[in-house]
Each structure stands twice: as structure tokens, then as C-alpha cells.
Design a protein around this motif. Structure first.
Motif, PDB file in Angstrom:
ATOM      1  N   UNK A  57       0.830  -1.222   0.000  1.00 40.46           N
ATOM      2  CA  UNK A  57       0.000   0.000   0.000  1.00 40.46           C
ATOM      3  C   UNK A  57       0.859   1.265   0.000  1.00 40.46           C
ATOM      4  N   UNK A  58       1.741   1.302  -0.970  1.00 38.25           N
ATOM      5  CA  UNK A  58       2.739   2.387  -1.018  1.00 38.25           C
ATOM      6  C   UNK A  58       2.188   3.594  -1.777  1.00 38.25           C
ATOM      7  N   UNK A  59       1.126   4.162  -1.233  1.00 37.34           N
ATOM      8  CA  UNK A  59       0.505   5.313  -1.900  1.00 37.34           C
ATOM      9  C   UNK A  59      -0.209   6.186  -0.893  1.00 37.34           C
ATOM     10  N   UNK A  60      -0.497   7.407  -1.295  1.00 36.33           N
ATOM     11  CA  UNK A  60      -1.443   8.248  -0.571  1.00 36.33           C
ATOM     12  C   UNK A  60      -2.017   9.262  -1.551  1.00 36.33           C
ATOM     13  N   UNK A  61      -3.153   9.827  -1.178  1.00 38.15           N
ATOM     14  CA  UNK A  61      -3.752  10.921  -1.948  1.00 38.15           C
ATOM     15  C   UNK A  61      -3.801  12.119  -1.014  1.00 38.15           C
ATOM     16  N   UNK A  62      -3.322  13.263  -1.481  1.00 36.81           N
ATOM     17  CA  UNK A  62      -3.437  14.471  -0.667  1.00 36.81           C
ATOM     18  C   UNK A  62      -4.501  15.350  -1.310  1.00 36.81           C
ATOM     19  N   UNK A  63      -5.606  15.529  -0.611  1.00 36.55           N
ATOM     20  CA  UNK A  63      -6.659  16.404  -1.134  1.00 36.55           C
ATOM     21  C   UNK A  63      -6.234  17.841  -0.859  1.00 36.55           C
ATOM     22  N   UNK A  64      -6.163  18.647  -1.890  1.00 39.50           N
ATOM     23  CA  UNK A  64      -5.698  20.020  -1.716  1.00 39.50           C
ATOM     24  C   UNK A  64      -6.921  20.934  -1.694  1.00 39.50           C
ATOM     25  N   UNK A  65      -7.200  21.486  -0.503  1.00 43.27           N
ATOM     26  CA  UNK A  65      -8.362  22.372  -0.353  1.00 43.27           C
ATOM     27  C   UNK A  65      -7.937  23.830  -0.194  1.00 43.27           C
ATOM     28  N   UNK A  66      -6.717  24.048   0.248  1.00 46.97           N
ATOM     29  CA  UNK A  66      -6.230  25.414   0.447  1.00 46.97           C
ATOM     30  C   UNK A  66      -6.148  26.136  -0.908  1.00 46.97           C
ATOM     31  N   UNK A  67      -6.915  27.240  -1.072  1.00 49.40           N
ATOM     32  CA  UNK A  67      -6.965  27.892  -2.388  1.00 49.40           C
ATOM     33  C   UNK A  67      -5.609  28.427  -2.850  1.00 49.40           C
ATOM     34  N   UNK A  68      -4.774  28.865  -1.910  1.00 44.46           N
ATOM     35  CA  UNK A  68      -3.442  29.363  -2.311  1.00 44.46           C
ATOM     36  C   UNK A  68      -2.589  28.215  -2.864  1.00 44.46           C
ATOM     37  N   UNK A  69      -2.640  27.091  -2.199  1.00 47.95           N
ATOM     38  CA  UNK A  69      -1.878  25.928  -2.675  1.00 47.95           C
ATOM     39  C   UNK A  69      -2.385  25.495  -4.049  1.00 47.95           C
ATOM     40  N   UNK A  70      -3.708  25.497  -4.199  1.00 45.95           N
ATOM     41  CA  UNK A  70      -4.311  25.125  -5.495  1.00 45.95           C
ATOM     42  C   UNK A  70      -3.805  26.036  -6.607  1.00 45.95           C
ATOM     43  N   UNK A  71      -3.763  27.344  -6.295  1.00 48.40           N
ATOM     44  CA  UNK A  71      -3.360  28.336  -7.301  1.00 48.40           C
ATOM     45  C   UNK A  71      -1.912  28.080  -7.737  1.00 48.40           C
ATOM     46  N   UNK A  72      -1.049  27.839  -6.729  1.00 50.51           N
ATOM     47  CA  UNK A  72       0.365  27.590  -7.044  1.00 50.51           C
ATOM     48  C   UNK A  72       0.481  26.351  -7.938  1.00 50.51           C
ATOM     49  N   UNK A  73      -0.223  25.284  -7.566  1.00 55.10           N
ATOM     50  CA  UNK A  73      -0.108  24.032  -8.333  1.00 55.10           C
ATOM     51  C   UNK A  73      -0.727  24.207  -9.723  1.00 55.10           C
ATOM     52  N   UNK A  74      -1.865  24.936  -9.786  1.00 55.90           N
ATOM     53  CA  UNK A  74      -2.505  25.182 -11.098  1.00 55.90           C
ATOM     54  C   UNK A  74      -1.528  25.927 -12.012  1.00 55.90           C
ATOM     55  N   UNK A  75      -0.813  26.885 -11.466  1.00 54.60           N
ATOM     56  CA  UNK A  75       0.114  27.681 -12.282  1.00 54.60           C
ATOM     57  C   UNK A  75       1.305  26.847 -12.743  1.00 54.60           C
TER      58      UNK A  75
END
Ligand SMILES: Cc1cc2nc3c(=O)[nH]c(=O)nc-3n(C[C@H](O)[C@H](O)[C@H](O)COP(=O)(O)O)c2cc1C
Length: 243
Positions: free
Chosen positions: A44-62
């Protein structure tokens, strides 16, 4: 034909979503479905990180393009190979975590099976999804934003939400072009399958208003040069031994 196969055959990547939120119990059950995917020796070598922080989302989207859907999707996850807990267990047991390329590969395979099971569960509940390989443009920044410790390897993102578009099916290679019996086909046979596919692919692109190149040309254009050369150094920095 059954409902499960119908869901699988109806897959299209969705890049525009309505604002409808996704109830927590849908996220939970899709994640549980992801967890029930096969996993090498139960690691089970996995994880999912749900990104809810809008600033983090913006950085990753960019950094992913930019790709606006990453900022806008009702849910966005970063799917990671995860050897963190195995490293911690080895450490606590006074042992050295010793995994080379096989360990890294297992985490990528496990994480991908987990994610695809999640995807199928979401799609069966009426959601649309889009994987986001674009996060690999700058994984160091992704790791910084999500505070990923050593042993956690982000692989791709995943947007989920109710579809606000209904795109045409993107045609695939003819099935005999990917399902072989006993031995690999000759190069002539491989080319014959591709020829048949090129026309269908070009017609699909033309219908979308994109320039109607065949699949062959698109693949050569994509693969005649290396890309994302920071991946090897990044994953090594994160603790992966790729030898
Ligand atoms: C690992 C992975 C990464 C992807 N990354 C992106 C992405 O960054 N942006 C995007 O719009 N689509 C992305 N896609 C979607 C593919 O372009 C899409 O699956 C493919 O063209 C086939 O189309 P379909 O999913 O609609 O059948 C990705 C798909 C996969 C499997």
C-alpha cells in the motif's frame, strides 16, 4: 455488457466542472474503492493528498501549465507513491530502509492502481475526472507546498467534479493493436495497426476544431526530445534509489 463496463467505456477526461461540491461520503467511498485495488504484497505504497487550500491550489494550477481546472475543480488530489511509513517502520525497528528501483516502481504502480480505482468509483457516481501530469513540471515546488517528507513521491494530480461539458470519445488504438497472442507482432503488423488508427484520430481532432494531425505525427512530435529532466534528481532527493 454490464454497468461496470458501461462506466469504463464511457470514460472521457473532463476539464470543465460545475460548482457542485462533492459530499465527503463520496470522497471517502471512492478512496476506499481505491484502497481495494491490488497492491504488491499489501505494501500500500501510496497516498492521496486532497488540496483544499486555495493558495496551494493556485500555485499548483500555475506550475502545472497553467491549468485553470486545477484551481477550479470541486476536488483536487495529488496522488503520491508513499514509502514514508515503510521507512519509519524500518527506522523504528533499527533497520535501514533498503529499496532500490523495484521499491520506487512498486510505489508508482500501487499509487496508479489506487488512483484508477478511485477514478472508476467517482465516474460510477456520475463525476468526471482529469489526471494532471502537469504537476511534474515542478515537483520540488509541489513537495514544498504540500510539505512532503522524504519517501513521498508525487506522481500526478487528479481533478474531480460534476461534468460541465460532454466531450467526444477520444479514439484508442484498435484493440488487436494492443492485445497480442503468444508473441509480439512484426514491425509491419505494428505499422498496419497504426495506419488504421491515424485516420480515426485525425478525424476526431478535426471534429474538435484542432489541427487534424494523425496520432503518428503527434507521437513523434512528443517523443523526439526529452522532457522534465528534473524528475530523476527530484525523486532521488525525495529518497528514491533509482538504481
Ligand atoms: C497520468 C496522466 C496525466 C495526464 N495529465 C493531463 C494534464 O496535465 N492535463 C490534461 O488536460 N489532461 C491530462 N491527462 C488526460 C489525457 O490527456 C487523456 O486521458 C487522454 O488524452 C485520453 O483522453 P480521454 O481521457 O478523454 O479518453 C492525463 C492523463 C494521464 C493518464
Amino acid at each position: 455488457m454490464n454497468d461496470m463496463i458501461h462506466t469504463l467505456l464511457a470514460h472521457r477526461s473532463i476539464r470543465k466542472f460545475t460548482d457542485d461540491p462533492i459530499p465527503d461520503d463520496h470522497i471517502e467511498v471512492a478512496t476506499r474503492a481505491g484502497q481495494m485495488a491490488s497492491t504488491s504484497s499489501a505494501v500500500q505504497a501510496y497516498c492521496a493528498i486532497r488540496v483544499t487550500n486555495p493558495d496551494s491550489r493556485r500555485v499548483i494550477a500555475d506550475l502545472a501549465g497553467p491549468q485553470q481546472k486545477v484551481a477550479d475543480a470541486p476536488a483536487f488530489f495529488v496522488i503520491c507513491g508513499d514509502a514514508r511509513r515503510h521507512r519509519l517502520l524500518c527506522e523504528c525497528a533499527g533497520q535501514k530502509y533498503r529499496q532500490q528501483l523495484e521499491g520506487f516502481l512498486i510505489s508508482v504502480i500501487d499509487a496508479t492502481l489506487f488512483a484508477q480505482n478511485m477514478v472508476i468509483a467517482f465516474e460510477s457516481l456520475g463525476y468526471g475526472i482529469c489526471y494532471i501530469g502537469g504537476i511534474r513540471n515542478d515537483l520540488a515546488r509541489v513537495a514544498e507546498v504540500l510539505r512532503l517528507p522524504i519517501g513521498v513521491y508525487p506522481i500526478f494530480g487528479l481533478c474531480v467534479g460534476k461534468p460541465a461539458e460532454s466531450p467526444d470519445e477520444r479514439p484508442r488504438l484498435p484493440t488487436p493493436g494492443v492485445l497480442f497472442e503468444d508473441t509480439y507482432p512484426t514491425d509491419e503488423e505494428v505499422f498496419a495497426q497504426i495506419d488504421a488508427y491515424d485516420a480515426a484520430y485525425a478525424a476526431y481532432l478535426a471534429k474538435r476544431g484542432a489541427s487534424a494531425t494523425g496520432w503518428s505525427r503527434a507521437m513523434v512530435k512528443k517523443m523526439d526530445h526529452a522532457s522534465r529532466l528534473t524528475l530523476g534528481p527530484f525523486y532521488r532527493e525525495q529518497g528514491a534509489d533509482l538504481d
